[in-house]
Motif scaffolding. Structure first.
Motif, mmCIF file in Angstrom:
data_model
loop_
_atom_site.group_PDB
_atom_site.id
_atom_site.type_symbol
_atom_site.label_atom_id
_atom_site.label_comp_id
_atom_site.label_asym_id
_atom_site.label_seq_id
_atom_site.Cartn_x
_atom_site.Cartn_y
_atom_site.Cartn_z
ATOM 1 N N HIS A 199 75.113 8.165 21.848
ATOM 2 C CA HIS A 199 76.437 8.332 21.676
ATOM 3 C C HIS A 199 76.858 7.333 20.589
ATOM 4 C CE1 HIS A 199 75.884 9.846 25.593
ATOM 5 N NE2 HIS A 199 77.092 10.445 25.846
ATOM 6 N N TYR B 34 78.566 4.253 18.486
ATOM 7 C CA TYR B 34 79.362 3.114 18.840
ATOM 8 C C TYR B 34 80.226 2.786 17.842
ATOM 9 C CZ TYR B 34 79.989 -1.697 19.483
ATOM 10 O OH TYR B 34 80.467 -2.948 19.859
ATOM 11 N N GLU C 269 81.020 6.555 24.936
ATOM 12 C CA GLU C 269 80.226 5.544 25.438
ATOM 13 C C GLU C 269 80.052 5.395 27.189
ATOM 14 O OE1 GLU C 269 78.070 2.525 22.437
ATOM 15 O OE2 GLU C 269 80.241 2.379 22.473
ATOM 16 N N LYS D 29 77.860 7.184 29.007
ATOM 17 C CA LYS D 29 76.428 6.930 29.007
ATOM 18 C C LYS D 29 76.085 5.861 29.818
ATOM 19 C CE LYS D 29 72.660 5.760 25.877
ATOM 20 N NZ LYS D 29 72.238 5.536 24.511
#
Length: 716
Positions: free
Chosen positions: A678, A680, A685, A688
Motif C-alpha cells: 500500500h 505511503y 494503509e 493493511k
C-alpha cells in the motif's frame, strides 16, 4: 485429539489397510475358495456369520476400502438375494454415513476456509439441490462409492438426508451385484456384471430426477401462460420499463448484444439517482463540507471565517452537476447505442405486449419476447396527521421546492434517522439551518452497530444538529401561521416549531399502474421474483428497487445484468442473482461503509466471529489531513483470516471499503491484504494495518519461543 492428528491417524490406517489388501489381491477364484470355507462354518452359526458380515461391511465402507464389490458378491453367494440385499443395503448405507460424518468433522471446515466466499454459492445450491445430486451419483456405478461419501461430507447436506437418499439411490446397483453373487459359480469376470449397456441404463436412471423436475417446470410454465395468446412473432427482443440505474443498464446490455430493445420512461432519464438522490445529495454535501472547512480552517493554520452561504447558488450548482452528468443517461446517448427510447407510461397488456401512453395522447403497442420491470421507488409518507397540511418535503421534492431560496430553511426538521435523513440533516446544518432530526428508534442508522451510530450522532451534534432518538412523531399542524410537529418520548409530549420538514422514513417500490396485478404478478412490498429475477411469468423479470432486497443504485445495476442476460439468453443458460458481497455507504462526515456482516448481525444469527479493530486516529495520513477519527472493524472466522464483514468509519470510507469487497468476493483473507503493498502515506494503509493487527493476534507463541531460542543460539 486435535483434527490434524486424527486425520493423520485415519489416513495412515486406511493406507496400511489398503496396502495389506494389495498384497493379497482378490479375484473370483480366491473369493470362491474363501466362501467355500466360510459355508462350512455358516451351517451351524448362520446368525453369527450374518452379524459379523454386517459389521465387517460397515467397517470396510466406513474406511473406504476398495473391496465393497467383492463383499457384495459374497453377500449374494452366502445369504441369497433377499437376505443379501437386506444386509448389504443397510450395512453399506451405515458405513457410507460414517465416512460422510468423518469427512465432515475432519475436512469440511478446512475446505470451506480455503474456498472462502466462493463456497457460499456452492453451499446455497447444494442446500436446495443436494439430494438430487446425491441420488444421481448413487445411481451411476462408475462414480467411486467412497468419493461420493467423502465429497458429500464437505457439503451442507444433512446426515439424515444423506442416509435416506443413499439408501434409496444405491438399492438398484446393490441388487445387481447381490444377484450376481447368487450366480458366482457361473461368473468368469466382473465385466459380465457391469456391462456397457447396464452402465448406460444406470446413467439414464441417474438423470431421471432432473428430467422429471424439468418436465414439471415446463408444465408449470405452460399452465401460467395458458390463458394468454402468444404472438406469432415479436417486434422487440426486450422492453425495459424505467430508465433509472437498473433500466439503463438493462437497455445498454441488450443493445450491446445486438438485441432489439425499447426503453420506456415516464419521467426523467437517469431516474431517482441522477435527478433526486445520489447525485444532487452528494453535490449538496460537497458544498456543505466546504462551508464546514471554512469555519474550521484555523485547524490548518488558516484564518477561520464564517462562510457566506448563498443558498440559491448552492442549489444552482446542484442543478449544474445534474446537467453535467445527465448526458451519460440521456435519450441521445442511448439512441446512439441502438436503444429505442420512448417517453411515456407503460402498461402490460399480456405477458408479451406493452402499451405505451405517449405525451401526445396516442398509444403504441409493442410485442416483445421479454420484459424487464425497473420502475424504481418513491419516498414513503407516513400516516401522520397534519403532514400534508404543513407542506412536507421529501428527498424527491426538496430540490425544486428550495431551489430559489436565498437562504436555507432557518428551522428544519428531518423526520427519519436512516442514511438519507442523516446525510441531509448534517448537510443543511453545515449550510446554516437549525436542524432537528427525529428518529423513532433507539439510534440513528439502525442497520449499523451501535458504536457506528454513536460516532455519526456525535458528528452531527458537533455540527449543531439536535438529534432526538426514541421520539415518536404524533402529529403536525399549523397554529397562527407557525408550523409544528408533536413528538412523544419517555419524558412526555414535546412540540417543535419549524419552517420546513423533510420526511425521510424510507422508500417504497413503484408497483401500481403498470398492469402487474391484472396479470396476476404478486406485488406486496416488492415484485415477487425467483433467484433468476423472474416473476410469475419467466419472460417478465424485475430489477432494482422494485425487486428488492436492497435499495442501492449499485445493486440495481448489478441485478440488471442478471435480469437482462436471463431475459435474452435464459433459454440457453440462466444465472442466479448473486448477493453474497453487497457493500454500501452513508456519506456523512465521517463516512460509514460496510460490507458483509456487522457485529450485531453476526451475534443475532449465532455466527461465531472474532473482531479486529484499527483506530484511524493512529494513521499517519489521517493525522496529516486532520481527519484522524474513525476506525476499521473486521469480523473474521475464529482463528482464521477469512473475512465475514467489514465496517469502516472515517474519511473516504466508501472508497476504502472496495479492497475488502474484492477480498470477500474472491475469497481472499486478511493475510493477502497484509501482503499487498500500500502506498505511503495514504488512507488505504488502514486496511493493511488492521490486517497486521489480526496477524499479530494470531502468532503462534510456541513458534515465537523457538525463534527466540534460535536467535539466542546465533548470538553465541
Amino acid at each position: 485429539m486435535k483434527k490434524p492428528l486424527l486425520l493423520t491417524v485415519a489416513v495412515v490406517l486406511i493406507l496400511a489397510l489398503g496396502l495389506g489388501l494389495r498384497s493379497h489381491p482378490l479375484d473370483l477364484e480366491t473369493l470362491r475358495g474363501m466362501l467355500e470355507r466360510l459355508r462350512d462354518w455358516q451351517g451351524a452359526n448362520a446368525p453369527l456369520v450374518a452379524g459379523v458380515f454386517f459389521v465387517a461391511y460397515i467397517g470396510i465402507t466406513a474406511f473406504s476400502l476398495p473391496v465393497a464389490v467383492w463383499m457384495t458378491l459374497a453377500a449374494g453367494a452366502l445369504f441369497g438375494f433377499w437376505w443379501g440385499l437386506l444386509i448389504v443395503s443397510f450395512a453399506s448405507t451405515i458405513g457410507a454415513t460414517l465416512a460422510f460424518l468423518a469427512a465432515r468433522y475432519l475436512l469440511r471446515d478446512w475446505v470451506q476456509d480455503r474456498l472462502g466466499a466462493r463456497a457460499d454459492a456452492v453451499n446455497q445450491g447444494l442446500r436446495r439441490d443436494g439430494p438430487f445430486f446425491l441420488f444421481s451419483l448413487r445411481l451411476i456405478p462408475v462414480i467411486p462409492f467412497f468419493a461420493v461419501n467423502l465429497l458429500m461430507g464437505l457439503t451442507p447436506i444433512g446426515p439424515l438426508t444423506f442416509y435416506l437418499v443413499s439408501q434409496a439411490g444405491m438399492l438398484a446397483g446393490t441388487a445387481v451385484f447381490v444377484n450376481a453373487g447368487t450366480q458366482l459359480a457361473q461368473l468368469d469376470s466382473l465385466a459380465g456384471i457391469v456391462s456397457p449397456s447396464l452402465l448406460v441404463s444406470f446413467a439414464i436412471l441417474g438423470i431421471f430426477p432432473w428430467l422429471a423436475r424439468l418436465l414439471l417446470n415446463t408444465l408449470r410454465r405452460r399452465r401460467v401462460y395458458a390463458r394468454w395468446t402468444r404472438p406469432a412473432s415479436f417486434d422487440r427482443n426486450l422492453v425495459v420499463i424505467g430508465a433509472g440505474a437498473a433500466g439503463l443498464v438493462s437497455a445498454y446490455i441488450a443493445a450491446a448484444t445486438k438485441a432489439r430493445v425499447t426503453l420506456v420512461e415516464a419521467h426523467l432519464m437517469g431516474g431517482d439517482c441522477l435527478n433526486f438522490g445520489c447525485v444532487p445529495s452528494k453535490a449538496l454535501i460537497k458544498s456543505a463540507r466546504v462551508a464546514h472547512q471554512m469555519r474550521h480552517a484555523d485547524r490548518f493554520g488558516v484564518a477561520a471565517t464564517e462562510p457566506q452561504v448563498r443558498f440559491a447558488d448552492v442549489m444552482a450548482r446542484v442543478r449544474r452537476v445534474i446537467a453535467d452528468i445527465a448526458p451519460h443517461d440521456s435519450v441521445a446517448r442511448y439512441t446512439g447505442l441502438g436503444v429505442e427510447v420512448l417517453q411515456g407510461y407503460a402498461t402490460l397488456i399480456d405477458p408479451w405486449t406493452v402499451e405505451v401512453a405517449l405525451p401526445d395522447g396516442s398509444r403504441q403497442r409493442l410485442t416483445t419476447r421479454s420484459i424487464v420491470i425497473a420502475t424504481g421507488a418513491r419516498p414513503v409518507l407516513p400516516a401522520l396527521p397534519g403532514l400534508q397540511e404543513v407542506g412536507c418535503l421529501t428527498s424527491d421534492t426538496l430540490w425544486d421546492a428550495l431551489s430559489d431560496r436565498p437562504q436555507p430553511p432557518r428551522r428544519l426538521v428531518v423526520l427519519g434517522g436512516g442514511p438519507i435523513g442523516t446525510e441531509l440533516a448534517q448537510a443543511f446544518a453545515r449550510l446554516g439551518s437549525g436542524v432537528v432530526q427525529i428518529e423513532a428508534g433507539p439510534r440513528l442508522l439502525s442497520r449499523e452497530d451501535p458504536e457506528v451510530a454513536a460516532a455519526v450522532q456525535a458528528a452531527l451534534q458537533a455540527d449543531g444538529v439536535t438529534v432526538l432518538v426514541d421520539h415518536q412523531a404524533r402529529a403536525c399542524g399549523v397554529t397562527d401561521g407557525k408550523k409544528w410537529i408533536e413528538v412523544k418520548h419517555s419524558g412526555g409530549i414535546r412540540r417543535i416549531d419549524f419552517d420546513e420538514i423533510i420526511v425521510a422514513v424510507g422508500r417504497a417500490p413503484r408497483l401500481t399502474g403498470f398492469g402487474l396485478e391484472a396479470l396476476g404478478i404478486r406485488v406486496d412490498r416488492v415484485v415477487e421474483t425467483n433467484d433468476y429475477l423472474e416473476t410469475l411469468y419467466p419472460n417478465i423479470l424485475a430489477a432494482g428497487d422494485v425487486a428488492g432486497p436492497y435499495q442501492l443504485t449499485h445493486v440495481a445495476a448489478h441485478q440488471a445484468w442478471f435480469a437482462t442476460v436471463n431475459a435474452l439468453f435464459g433459454g440457453l443458460k440462466r444465472f442466479k442473482a448473486d448477493y453474497r458481497v453487497i457493500p454500501w455507504a452513508t456519506f456523512t462526515d465521517p463516512e460509514v461503509a460496510r460490507v458483509g456482516l456487522s457485529e450485531a448481525e453476526a451475534r443475532d444469527k449465532g455466527i461465531a466471529y472474532e473482531v479486529t479493530r484499527y483506530g484511524i486516529d493512529d494513521l499517519d495520513r489521517a493525522i496529516a489531513d486532520g481527519t484522524a477519527q474513525g476506525f476499521v472493524k473486521v469480523l473474521t472466522v475464529p482463528g482464521k483470516d477469512r473475512i465475514l464483514g467489514v465496517t469502516i468509519v472515517g474519511e473516504h470510507a466508501g472508497d476504502l471499503i472496495a479492497e475488502f469487497v474484492l477480498a470477500m468476493k474472491q475469497g481472499l483473507g486478511l493475510n493477502r491484504i497484509l501482503g499487498t503493498i500500500h502506498i505511503y502515506p495514504t488512507l488505504a494503509e488502514a486496511n493493511k494495518y488492521v490486517a497486521g493487527d489480526w496477524r499479530r493476534a494470531h502468532v503462534n507463541p510456541r513458534l515465537l519461543a523457538l525463534v527466540e531460542r534460535y536467535h539466542r543460539w546465533r548470538r553465541g
